[in-house]
Design an enzyme around this catalytic site. Structure first.
Site, PDB file in Angstrom:
ATOM      1  N   GLY A  14       0.826  -1.205   0.000  1.00 58.44           N
ATOM      2  CA  GLY A  14       0.000   0.000   0.000  1.00 58.44           C
ATOM      3  C   GLY A  14       0.857   1.249   0.000  1.00 58.44           C
ATOM      4  O   GLY A  14       1.979   1.240   0.504  1.00 58.44           O
ATOM      5  N   ARG A  18      -2.051   8.166   3.717  1.00 61.12           N
ATOM      6  CA  ARG A  18      -2.441   8.934   4.897  1.00 61.12           C
ATOM      7  C   ARG A  18      -1.248   9.287   5.790  1.00 61.12           C
ATOM      8  O   ARG A  18      -1.354  10.117   6.670  1.00 61.12           O
ATOM      9  CB  ARG A  18      -3.511   8.152   5.690  1.00 61.12           C
ATOM     10  N   GLU A 159     -16.574  -2.943   4.690  1.00 64.10           N
ATOM     11  CA  GLU A 159     -15.636  -1.828   4.811  1.00 64.10           C
ATOM     12  C   GLU A 159     -16.397  -0.564   5.170  1.00 64.10           C
ATOM     13  O   GLU A 159     -17.542  -0.372   4.734  1.00 64.10           O
ATOM     14  CB  GLU A 159     -14.863  -1.647   3.496  1.00 64.10           C
ATOM     15  N   ASN A 232      -2.343   3.961  10.114  1.00 60.88           N
ATOM     16  CA  ASN A 232      -2.533   4.568   8.794  1.00 60.88           C
ATOM     17  C   ASN A 232      -2.097   6.021   8.768  1.00 60.88           C
ATOM     18  O   ASN A 232      -1.985   6.614   7.705  1.00 60.88           O
ATOM     19  CB  ASN A 232      -4.009   4.477   8.389  1.00 60.88           C
ATOM     20  N   SER A 411      47.125  20.243  33.965  1.00 61.66           N
ATOM     21  CA  SER A 411      45.886  20.902  33.515  1.00 61.66           C
ATOM     22  C   SER A 411      46.156  21.903  32.404  1.00 61.66           C
ATOM     23  O   SER A 411      47.190  22.563  32.401  1.00 61.66           O
ATOM     24  CB  SER A 411      45.269  21.673  34.673  1.00 61.66           C
ATOM     25  N   ARG A 428      51.583  23.902  28.947  1.00 61.78           N
ATOM     26  CA  ARG A 428      51.020  25.241  29.105  1.00 61.78           C
ATOM     27  C   ARG A 428      52.165  26.239  29.318  1.00 61.78           C
ATOM     28  O   ARG A 428      53.244  25.868  29.797  1.00 61.78           O
ATOM     29  CB  ARG A 428      50.062  25.252  30.282  1.00 61.78           C
TER      30      ARG A 428
HETATM   31  C1  UD1 Z   1      -7.837  -2.871   6.120  1.00 56.26           C
HETATM   32  C2  UD1 Z   1      -9.072  -3.785   5.981  1.00 56.26           C
HETATM   33  C3  UD1 Z   1     -10.069  -3.442   7.090  1.00 56.26           C
HETATM   34  C4  UD1 Z   1      -9.385  -3.604   8.454  1.00 56.26           C
HETATM   35  C5  UD1 Z   1      -8.100  -2.783   8.531  1.00 56.26           C
HETATM   36  C6  UD1 Z   1      -7.325  -3.169   9.777  1.00 56.26           C
HETATM   37  C7  UD1 Z   1      -9.377  -4.337   3.610  1.00 56.26           C
HETATM   38  C8  UD1 Z   1     -10.134  -4.055   2.368  1.00 56.26           C
HETATM   39  N1  UD1 Z   1      -9.689  -3.605   4.671  1.00 56.26           N
HETATM   40  O1  UD1 Z   1      -8.229  -1.515   5.919  1.00 56.26           O
HETATM   41  O2  UD1 Z   1     -11.190  -4.316   7.024  1.00 56.26           O
HETATM   42  O3  UD1 Z   1     -10.296  -3.226   9.474  1.00 56.26           O
HETATM   43  O4  UD1 Z   1      -7.234  -3.064   7.404  1.00 56.26           O
HETATM   44  O5  UD1 Z   1      -6.194  -2.357   9.974  1.00 56.26           O
HETATM   45  O6  UD1 Z   1      -8.545  -5.232   3.609  1.00 56.26           O
HETATM   46  N2  UD1 Z   1      -2.006  -3.200   0.782  1.00 56.26           N
HETATM   47  C9  UD1 Z   1      -1.345  -3.755  -0.288  1.00 56.26           C
HETATM   48  N3  UD1 Z   1      -1.836  -3.532  -1.542  1.00 56.26           N
HETATM   49  C10 UD1 Z   1      -2.967  -2.825  -1.786  1.00 56.26           C
HETATM   50  C11 UD1 Z   1      -3.641  -2.256  -0.681  1.00 56.26           C
HETATM   51  C12 UD1 Z   1      -3.146  -2.486   0.582  1.00 56.26           C
HETATM   52  O7  UD1 Z   1      -0.315  -4.422  -0.117  1.00 56.26           O
HETATM   53  O8  UD1 Z   1      -3.330  -2.682  -2.958  1.00 56.26           O
HETATM   54  C13 UD1 Z   1      -1.469  -3.448   2.131  1.00 56.26           C
HETATM   55  C14 UD1 Z   1      -1.040  -2.180   2.868  1.00 56.26           C
HETATM   56  O9  UD1 Z   1       0.340  -1.932   2.666  1.00 56.26           O
HETATM   57  C15 UD1 Z   1      -1.348  -2.496   4.332  1.00 56.26           C
HETATM   58  C16 UD1 Z   1      -2.472  -3.521   4.243  1.00 56.26           C
HETATM   59  O10 UD1 Z   1      -2.479  -4.016   2.935  1.00 56.26           O
HETATM   60  O11 UD1 Z   1      -0.245  -3.085   4.986  1.00 56.26           O
HETATM   61  C17 UD1 Z   1      -3.835  -2.890   4.591  1.00 56.26           C
HETATM   62  O12 UD1 Z   1      -4.091  -1.796   3.702  1.00 56.26           O
HETATM   63  P1  UD1 Z   1      -4.709  -0.448   4.217  1.00 56.26           P
HETATM   64  O13 UD1 Z   1      -4.840   0.462   3.069  1.00 56.26           O
HETATM   65  O14 UD1 Z   1      -3.984   0.034   5.413  1.00 56.26           O
HETATM   66  O15 UD1 Z   1      -6.175  -0.947   4.642  1.00 56.26           O
HETATM   67  P2  UD1 Z   1      -7.155  -0.308   5.721  1.00 56.26           P
HETATM   68  O16 UD1 Z   1      -7.887   0.794   5.093  1.00 56.26           O
HETATM   69  O17 UD1 Z   1      -6.406  -0.052   6.958  1.00 56.26           O
HETATM   70 MG    MG Z   2      -4.395  -0.039   7.450  1.00 57.16          MG
END
Ligand code: UD1
Ligand code: MG
Length: 452
Positions: A14, A18, A159, A232, A411, A428
């Site tokens: 991800g 944020r 979600e 996040n 010193s 010194r």
């Molecule tokens: C996600 C969950 C949510 C949960 C929350 C807990 C989903 C759709 N939602 O939301 O139900 O309550 O985590 O913290 O799963 N990532 C990828 N590739 C992507 C998107 C995300 O590798 O395309 C990875 C991110 O790096 C992260 C994890 O997946 O480590 C979660 O992604 P994030 O965007 O943080 O999801 P949340 O909105 O927190």
């Molecule tokens: Mg998350």
């Protein structure tokens, strides 16, 4: 039930928008270790050896740091960030080979505990097809909500962006940690996940409704909300730090460390402190610090990659930089900085001093204001101070230089040549005295003032 090994798929691709950061989210640090390291640590502690990490393109840094952090790891790239289901699919090759359970973990849940992962493994090894780790959130905003029917069965995850007002009122949330009985079962579900939702993403969480419709057996494992915090934003990073610090302090105290004001002591995940160490308020432990039995750390000290020996005393207001090693019973006082230097047993460096690239012998006494001049603008040079040597206050030791065992430095000296053991070295200017000079001077000035 199978005894095949468990595989953990860790999602870290991800963008972490944020966080508003150039650094990939999962490399942001908690207790001086990347969030990802904490996730790997929990997996290791739960006995999960096989790990597949999913990163985004251009996240070589994540892949590199992760290889150093986790023993057996395969790294996969998710080309486009199309959601968590798509991210898991990037690790398809690892999943296709996984006969044992597969756990999906998120790289942004760094407070995760090994017992929770053990409970998920027990669930899938005990017959559940799919296990979801949920928690009661004091503030559920941002999390997916667990949908449960009248009989208490899990039917899906919604979600937040797709939730109705009634669903938003649910406080039982999805931590992100999921367990599947096998890689094949997970792949079968992923194949059918679409992206018809508010974010237009492929949600891994849709696997739950599909599994329910297939009549598979679903189980919820719950854990404490603090351990499942998803990071996040920077504010959540700070919250996670607070929780982690509290955990580390409680652990240190349980191991026999006294902290007068624990809430003011900052620890790193790898800090090692032996029993009967006393830590006064406001002390910072950076990475790589080890403190041996019975040492006393006074207020306002800052340490990084350093060792404090048995029964040593340090501070208040002392700084140990990388490579500082204090032997048993050494004394370091206020406003002293030590870098890449060993301080021998019982040696004293008590006031206002810089010791860098140096070795100080046992029982030596380093006077106030001593400076090892270790840098010539190009290179660093060493200063060796022998056992029992005495360095007079306000001396500059211009490296490379050696002060022999038991030698004295007068010193205020600037020492540029080696000093033989047992000698006195002074550099010194000799002292001059003009008898009555001050008395005559004052009388002259007074007279001039009165006359004018
Ligand atoms: C996600 C969950 C949510 C949960 C929350 C807990 C989903 C759709 N939602 O939301 O139900 O309550 O985590 O913290 O799963 N990532 C990828 N590739 C992507 C998107 C995300 O590798 O395309 C990875 C991110 O790096 C992260 C994890 O997946 O480590 C979660 O992604 P994030 O965007 O943080 O999801 P949340 O909105 O927190
Ligand atoms: Mg998350």
């Amino acid at each position: 039930m199978s005894d095949a090994a468990t595989t953990a798929v860790i999602l870290a691709a991800g963008k972490g928008t944020r966080m508003r950061s150039k650094l990939p989210k999962v490399l942001h640090r908690i207790a001086n270790a990347p969030m990802l390291a904490h996730v790997f640590g929990a997996a290791e502690a739960a006995g999960i050896k096989e790990k597949a990490l999913v990163v985004g393109p251009g996240m070589e840094q994540v892949a590199e740091e992760s290889n150093a952090l986790a023993g057996r790891l395969s790294v996969f790239v998710q080309q486009e960030q199309r959601g968590t289901a798509d991210a898991v699919l990037a690790a398809k090759d690892a999943l296709a080979q996984a006969d044992g359970p597969v756990l999906v973990l998120y790289g942004d849940t760094p407070l995760l505990e090994a017992e929770t992962l053990a409970a998920v493994q027990d669930g899938v090894r005990g017959g559940a097809d799919l296990v979801v780790v949920g928690f009661e959130a004091p503030d559920p905003s941002g999390y997916g909500r667990l949908l449960v029917d009248d009989t208490g069965n899990l039917t899906g995850i919604r979600e937040e962006k797709d939730a109705t007002e009634a669903e938003k009122a649910i406080t039982l949330c999805n931590s992100g940690i999921l367990g599947f009985a096998s890689g094949k079962l997970l792949l079968g579900l992923l194949d059918r996940i679409g992206n018809d939702n508010a974010k237009g993403e492929y949600y891994l969480t849709d696997a739950i409704a599909l599994a329910h419709a297939d009549g598979l057996s679903l189980q919820i494992v719950t854990a404490d909300h603090e351990s499942l915090l998803g990071v996040n934003s920077r504010a959540e990073l700070a919250t996670a730090e607070r929780v982690m610090q509290q955990r580390l302090r409680v652990k240190a105290m349980a191991e026999g460390v006294t902290m007068t004001a624990p809430e003011t002591v900052f620890l790193s995940a790898d800090t090692e402190i032996a029993s009967d160490v006393v830590i006064e308020p406001n002390v910072f432990f950076g990475p790589g610090v080890r403190v041996e039995e019975g040492a006393h750390i006074k207020s306002f000290c800052h340490f990084e990659q350093a060792t404090i020996g048995k029964g040593a005393t340090i501070g208040p207001f002392a700084r140990l930089r990388p490579g500082a090693e204090l032997a048993e019973g050494a004394h370091i006082g206020n406003f002293v900085e030590i870098k890449k230097a060993t301080v021998g047993p019982g040696a004293k460096v008590n006031h206002l001093t810089y010791i860098g690239d140096a070795g100080i012998g046992a029982g030596a006494n380093i006077g106030a204001g001593t400076i090892t001049c270790n840098y010539d603008g190009f290179d660093k040079h060493r200063t060796e101070i022998g056992e029992g040597a005495f360095i007079g206050s306000n001396s500059s030791l211009v490296a490379p230089v050696k002060i022999g065992d038991g030698a004295y430095i007068g010193s205020g000296s600037i020492i540029v040549h080696d000093v033989t053991p047992g000698a006195l070295a002074l550099s010194r200017p000799p002292q001059e005295e003009k008898a009555d000079w001050a008395t005559r001077y004052k009388a002259r000035r007074m007279k001039a003032k009165q006359g004018g």
